[in-house]
Design an enzyme around this catalytic site. Structure first.
Site, PDB file in Angstrom:
ATOM      1  N   GLY A  95      13.594 -18.382 -22.003  1.00  0.00           N
ATOM      2  CA  GLY A  95      12.213 -18.233 -21.559  1.00  0.00           C
ATOM      3  C   GLY A  95      11.248 -18.259 -22.725  1.00  0.00           C
ATOM      4  O   GLY A  95      10.439 -19.169 -22.853  1.00  0.00           O
ATOM      5  N   PHE A  96      11.339 -17.240 -23.583  1.00  0.00           N
ATOM      6  CA  PHE A  96      10.537 -17.147 -24.813  1.00  0.00           C
ATOM      7  C   PHE A  96       9.041 -17.084 -24.525  1.00  0.00           C
ATOM      8  O   PHE A  96       8.231 -17.427 -25.387  1.00  0.00           O
ATOM      9  CB  PHE A  96      10.870 -18.310 -25.763  1.00  0.00           C
ATOM     10  CG  PHE A  96      12.331 -18.650 -25.805  1.00  0.00           C
ATOM     11  CD1 PHE A  96      13.250 -17.709 -26.252  1.00  0.00           C
ATOM     12  CD2 PHE A  96      12.808 -19.872 -25.369  1.00  0.00           C
ATOM     13  CE1 PHE A  96      14.614 -17.984 -26.264  1.00  0.00           C
ATOM     14  CE2 PHE A  96      14.166 -20.163 -25.375  1.00  0.00           C
ATOM     15  CZ  PHE A  96      15.078 -19.221 -25.823  1.00  0.00           C
ATOM     16  N   ILE A 130      19.489   1.002 -31.133  1.00  0.00           N
ATOM     17  CA  ILE A 130      20.026  -0.286 -30.704  1.00  0.00           C
ATOM     18  C   ILE A 130      21.042  -0.012 -29.596  1.00  0.00           C
ATOM     19  O   ILE A 130      22.017   0.713 -29.798  1.00  0.00           O
ATOM     20  CB  ILE A 130      20.683  -1.018 -31.897  1.00  0.00           C
ATOM     21  CG1 ILE A 130      19.631  -1.339 -32.973  1.00  0.00           C
ATOM     22  CG2 ILE A 130      21.407  -2.275 -31.435  1.00  0.00           C
ATOM     23  CD1 ILE A 130      18.501  -2.251 -32.541  1.00  0.00           C
ATOM     24  N   LEU A 131      20.822  -0.590 -28.424  1.00  0.00           N
ATOM     25  CA  LEU A 131      21.657  -0.243 -27.273  1.00  0.00           C
ATOM     26  C   LEU A 131      23.021  -0.912 -27.336  1.00  0.00           C
ATOM     27  O   LEU A 131      24.027  -0.319 -26.974  1.00  0.00           O
ATOM     28  CB  LEU A 131      20.952  -0.651 -25.973  1.00  0.00           C
ATOM     29  CG  LEU A 131      19.539  -0.072 -25.763  1.00  0.00           C
ATOM     30  CD1 LEU A 131      19.042  -0.407 -24.368  1.00  0.00           C
ATOM     31  CD2 LEU A 131      19.511   1.428 -25.993  1.00  0.00           C
ATOM     32  N   PRO A 191      24.960  -3.381 -30.140  1.00  0.00           N
ATOM     33  CA  PRO A 191      24.833  -4.101 -31.405  1.00  0.00           C
ATOM     34  C   PRO A 191      25.166  -5.593 -31.297  1.00  0.00           C
ATOM     35  O   PRO A 191      24.573  -6.419 -31.983  1.00  0.00           O
ATOM     36  CB  PRO A 191      25.844  -3.392 -32.313  1.00  0.00           C
ATOM     37  CG  PRO A 191      25.965  -2.026 -31.735  1.00  0.00           C
ATOM     38  CD  PRO A 191      25.809  -2.190 -30.245  1.00  0.00           C
ATOM     39  N   GLY A 240      12.638  -2.106 -28.315  1.00  0.00           N
ATOM     40  CA  GLY A 240      12.561  -3.521 -27.904  1.00  0.00           C
ATOM     41  C   GLY A 240      12.736  -4.436 -29.100  1.00  0.00           C
ATOM     42  O   GLY A 240      12.218  -4.178 -30.179  1.00  0.00           O
ATOM     43  N   GLU A 250      11.280  -9.970 -29.838  1.00  0.00           N
ATOM     44  CA  GLU A 250      10.331 -10.831 -30.521  1.00  0.00           C
ATOM     45  C   GLU A 250      10.244 -10.625 -32.015  1.00  0.00           C
ATOM     46  O   GLU A 250       9.855 -11.527 -32.756  1.00  0.00           O
ATOM     47  CB  GLU A 250       8.952 -10.673 -29.864  1.00  0.00           C
ATOM     48  CG  GLU A 250       8.943 -11.401 -28.536  1.00  0.00           C
ATOM     49  CD  GLU A 250       7.864 -10.935 -27.582  1.00  0.00           C
ATOM     50  OE1 GLU A 250       6.867 -11.635 -27.471  1.00  0.00           O
ATOM     51  OE2 GLU A 250       8.040  -9.886 -26.954  1.00  0.00           O
TER      52      GLU A 250
END
Ligand code: FES
Ligand code: FES
Lengths: 174, 765
Positions: free
Chosen positions: B268-269, B657-658, B660, B729, B732
């Site tokens: 998507g980006f 970090i959920l 890695p 998050g 990006e």
């Protein structure tokens, strides 16, 4: 003569314009093979035709009469995964998964080319019959398969592990 | 107390406090599934080619669509001849502005809570043309080949009107947008121009970045049909609920008469983060034909109908004392936009939060052009803004004879320099330390152009990465707890490759105190509780907050069900936690009852909890941003000017970090898109015709395997005490700073400063 798609005989469509890609997706509902550009620029549609990798968007279905097509759906026997499919999971060689079937089919065809002694632009010894698929060879030979998610490192690691043995894969994700 | 307040309150107690962010999420520091490198849950389906994308949904009586595009940028259709197309074999109908269903214009993104229009221009409602490449007709046929052939037979002549097609000319009539994503377009603290003029050391530079295309490998596609006046749309989208609401509004039907499904998106980006015209056209054509329609945009169609990143021209001026501290920080500039959209590419955002300066001046302008609406693309603003800012800092460091990392150390602020808020968590300097050590920064030659191997000049560069924490309002989650103690967590959220289902199963497992195998995460369908846009790196936090709220409701219900025969009898919801497959007293390890036991005793097959996430008030109280340091090594051919990136490392500070494994992939993906931004990517826009000249993947150059070196990724692992799960998050930030790190490395290798992207060989010769 029919086309053999994953060992299943399929009749050549009447419309001569139909590409192998559209035959697979639109007529046979084999959606594993992806359409990224329909003009030979992305590699998402790569399948194996008589064992060689081809861009199915640039291959007319009619050209495949009497020949054997293997798609991502035909790589492994029911339920199981091809070792390369498993390696893609292990090395996180994809994100969205859209380029993935093309990368996997392309890599299988690529390894066969190298095994036949076909050099690439980075092969130092053009006479060599025994080509070592190091990282640069893999990167060069796989450059026709785009990945916009940026899974390149994992893809090369996965292919390296299967076609060269795990010790040389390198650069594995932490 | 309203129901919402009750829920919010309950959510507050289980997550620590009713005010979002006031007390750290209790899951921070708790061992569990979070932090494990689990393989992707959907991995087997993806490697088998069994993940179904939008163009792959079978439908009875399906028609295939093809689009005819306008050949002018502005004016009206004088004459449109569709007879040859209509007569072509296999054609069922041709839709154009004369027979298309009457529709309201799309509500523009940000003008209503669920509005998702990329532009507010009407779609195929009259003969007017607004950009070169706008759809003038849609052909429906029995096969794709027939549809494409017929679309080529559509004949149009035009009455052209004067159009603004040259960014250089448009810039001269630029304006301030009403807002830059909610911020003021001009921000001034002190007299930055005067401070610049008086500064003993200064740089004053212009940077340019071109148009970019998302170039997701899956082209935008929809399969759509109508059932009894209700629309079913299989879409490739990052904004399910926005597409649903906006389409319902356009077609004048109730929102619940539209169902949008999008379980897999092939990248998507940001490019699939809006409602574009093709979704509307497919739905309209399906209505007109009374049959299912598949509109799979051609690669050219993606460039014609779905916008990309706009070009920027930016000025960065820095005035410094001899010790490097800033007297003046100026970041201003202009981007191309249209009068019909609102995407001003917030390139000044990094300068709002990164560095200490006595005086600051930031200004963003837009130049209106007659073009396809531009849109957000991975780190809109930050990706190109960090290019200008971080290159300028490199130039300043050199003038000061300071190491670029040392300069950044001297500019580290105590509080957010423009909002004055306390940072929720900021470890930028730690990123530089970690990165410098692992990358071997000490090997950089301070004098440019001094390291060479044969024809190859070698250089190292560094830059700061940054991206804000965001959490979107309006999300809701449902938890269904089954009699066997398993849970299904659902929310209409998105998977474009981030590993949403995997990471969210891990997070929900820890939230509910269940093993990750006992949790299923459902997403990708508007029949589930409302999701929020998968954009702005916000989805993880947005889902986590909604799931936490639903978990609190679930706990309340469970305590009620448990009743007096339970070891939990007498406990209030603020005295318990979810652990070990059930509920237990916080302070007493023995007081615990398993979910299956509670449900069985109560004779219930399942228990359902629904809740909305509390509004993201933490964003108002703290300055919440992620940070990073990007390190690049390049080899530049002295013969051809070719730049090869030979090594790259990103060090990130993004909170917890959920997963890695998937996180590293996302960071790398951002970095690789940054390499394209630095070296090869440019959407070419013809200033005479307004037409995009390279609408193909053969001519729009994304990085290929040979362009991508092994990329090392490390992180600080410092949880953010103000964010749900402690996570900020990561989608990006990877692309930010990369353009500058590459450009600074090219300078270090060659002594040449390239301030216009992309850095192609011609610019180095
Ligand atoms: S779809 Fe065949 S190369 Fe892109
Ligand atoms: S995994 Fe998304 S394009 Fe490769």
């Amino acid at each position: 003569m029919p086309i053999l798609v994953n060992d299943r005989p399929v009749f050549v469509p009447d419309d001569a314009r139909v590409s192998l890609l559209d035959l697979l997706r639109d007529r046979l509902e084999l959606f594993g093979t992806k359409k990224g550009c329909n003009q030979g620029a992305c590699g998402a549609c790569t399948v194996l035709l008589d064992g060689e990798r081809v861009l199915s968007c640039l291959t007319l279905a009619a050209q495949c009469e009497g020949r054997a097509v293997v798609t991502v759906e035909g790589l492994a026997a029911d339920g199981a995964l091809h070792p390369l499919q498993q390696a893609f999971i292990d090395h996180d060689g994809f994100q969205c998964g859209y380029c993935t079937p093309g990368q996997i089919c392309s890599a299988i065809g690529m390894a066969a080319e190298a095994a036949r002694g076909m050099p690439s632009v980075v092969t130092a010894d053009l006479e060599a019959t025994d080509i070592l698929l190091d990282r640069d060879e893999l990167r060069e030979r796989m450059s026709g398969n785009l990945c916009r998610c940026g899974a390149h490192n994992g893809i090369i690691d996965a292919i390296g592990e299967v076609f060269r043995g795990p010790e040389s894969a390198g650069g594995a994700p932490r | 107390m309203s129901l919402l307040d009750t829920v919010r309150d309950a959510a507050g107690r289980l997550t620590g406090h009713p005010e979002p962010g006031a007390v750290p999420d209790p899951l921070i520091g708790k061992p569990g599934a979070i932090g494990r490198s689990l393989p992707r849950i959907d991995g087997p389906r993806k490697v088998r080619g069994a993940a179904r994308f939008a163009a792959e949904v079978p439908a009875d009586g399906l028609l295939y669509a093809a689009v005819a595009y306008s050949a002018i940028a502005r004016g009206r259709i004088a004459f449109l001849d569709t007879t040859a197309a209509e007569r072509a074999p296999g054609v069922v109908l041709v839709m154009d502005h004369r027979n298309a269903p009457r529709l309201k214009p799309p509500a523009l993104f940000m003008t209503k809570p669920q509005a998702a229009g990329a532009s507010d221009l009407p779609i195929m409602q009259d003969d007017s043309i607004h950009w070169n490449g706008e759809a003038v007709a849609v052909v429906l046929a029995h096969t794709q080949e027939q549809a494409e052939h017929a679309a080529a037979l559509v004949r149009a002549t035009y009455e052209e009107a004067p159009a603004t097609l040259d960014f250089e000319a448009a810039k001269r009539r630029s304006r301030h947008p009403d807002s830059v994503m909610g911020e003021k377009p001009v921000l001034e603290q002190g007299d930055a121009e005067r401070a610049l003029a008086d500064a003993p050391v200064s740089v004053d530079l212009i940077f340019r970045t071109p148009r970019h295309s998302h170039a997701a490998i899956e082209p935008h596609a929809v399969t759509a049909w109508w059932e009894d006046g209700a629309l079913v749309l299989h879409d490739a989208t990052q904004v399910l609920n926005g597409v649903r609401w906006t389409l319902a509004d356009m077609f004048g039907i109730a929102e619940d008469r539209v169902r949008v499904l999008s379980p897999f998106v092939g990248g998507g980006f940001g490019g699939k983060g809006s409602l574009w015209s093709h979704q509307v056209l497919a739905a309209a054509a399906a209505k007109l034909a009374g049959r299912p329609v598949r509109l799979n945009l051609s690669r050219e169609g993606v460039f014609r109908l779905a916008g990309g990143r706009t070009p920027t021209e930016q000025r960065v001026a820095l005035g410094a004392r001899e010790d490097g501290t800033l007297l003046s920080l100026i970041h201003t500039g202009c981007v191309a936009m249209t009068p019909h959209n609102n995407c001003p590419e917030q390139f000044t955002f990094p300068a709002r939060h990164l560095y200490r300066a006595d005086a600051i001046r930031l200004e963003q302008s837009v130049a209106d052009m007659d073009m396809l609406a531009n849109t957000f693309m991975r780190a809109p603003g930050e990706s190109v803004g960090t290019f200008a800012l971080e290159c300028a800092l490199d130039e300043l460091a050199e003038k000061l004879s300071l190491d670029p990392i040392e300069l950044r150390r001297r500019l580290e602020p105590e509080r957010d320099p423009t909002s004055g808020h306390e940072f929720s968590s900021r470890h930028l300097l730690r990123c530089f330390e970690m990165g410098a050590e692992r990358f071997g920064w000490h090997r950089r030659a301070p004098t440019p152009g001094t390291r060479r191997e044969g024809e190859w000049q070698i250089g190292l560069g560094v830059a700061t990465a940054t991206y804000p924490y965001q959490r979107m309002p309006g999300g809701a989650a449902r938890i269904v707890l089954n009699r066997d103690g398993r849970a299904v967590v659902s929310m209409a959220s998105h998977e474009m490759g981030m590993g949403t289902a995997t990471a969210q199963s891990q997070a929900a497992a820890d939230r509910l105190g269940l093993p990750v195998e006992d949790v299923t995460f459902e997403y990708g369908d508007t029949s589930l509780p409302a999701g929020t846009i998968a954009g702005g790196s916000s989805q993880t936090a947005s889902i986590a907050a909604a799931v936490a709220a639903a978990a609190a409701v679930l706990a309340t219900e469970l305590l009620k069900l448990a009743g007096n025969d339970s070891p939990l009898a007498g406990l209030g919801v603020d005295e318990v936690e979810m652990r070990d497959g059930g509920i237990g007293a916080r302070e007493q390890p023995d007081r615990h009852e398993r979910y299956d036991s509670i449900l069985r005793r109560a004779g219930r097959d399942e228990l359902v909890a629904d809740a909305k996430a509390p509004p993201p008030r933490e964003l108002k109280r703290w300055s919440m941003h992620s940070f990073g340091a990007q390190f690049c090594e390049v080899r530049v051919s002295a013969v051809t000017g070719e730049v090869r990136v030979s090594r790259f490392l990103g060090a990130f500070d993004c909170g917890r970090i959920l997963n890695p494994r998937t996180a590293a992939s996302q960071f790398r993906g951002g970095i690789i898109m940054g390499l394209g931004l630095a070296l090869t990517e440019e959407t070419q826009f013809d200033p005479r015709s307004g037409r995009i000249m390279n609408p193909s993947l053969a001519e729009y150059h994304v990085p290929v395997h040979m362009d991508v070196p092994p990329i090392e990724v490390v992180w600080t692992e410092q949880p953010d005490p103000r964010a749900p799960l402690g996570a900020r998050g990561i989608g990006e930030i990877g692309i930010t700073g990369v353009g500058a790190a590459v450009a600074n490395a090219v300078y270090n290798a060659t002594g040449r400063r390239i301030r216009d992207l992309p850095i192609t060989p011609d610019k180095l010769l």
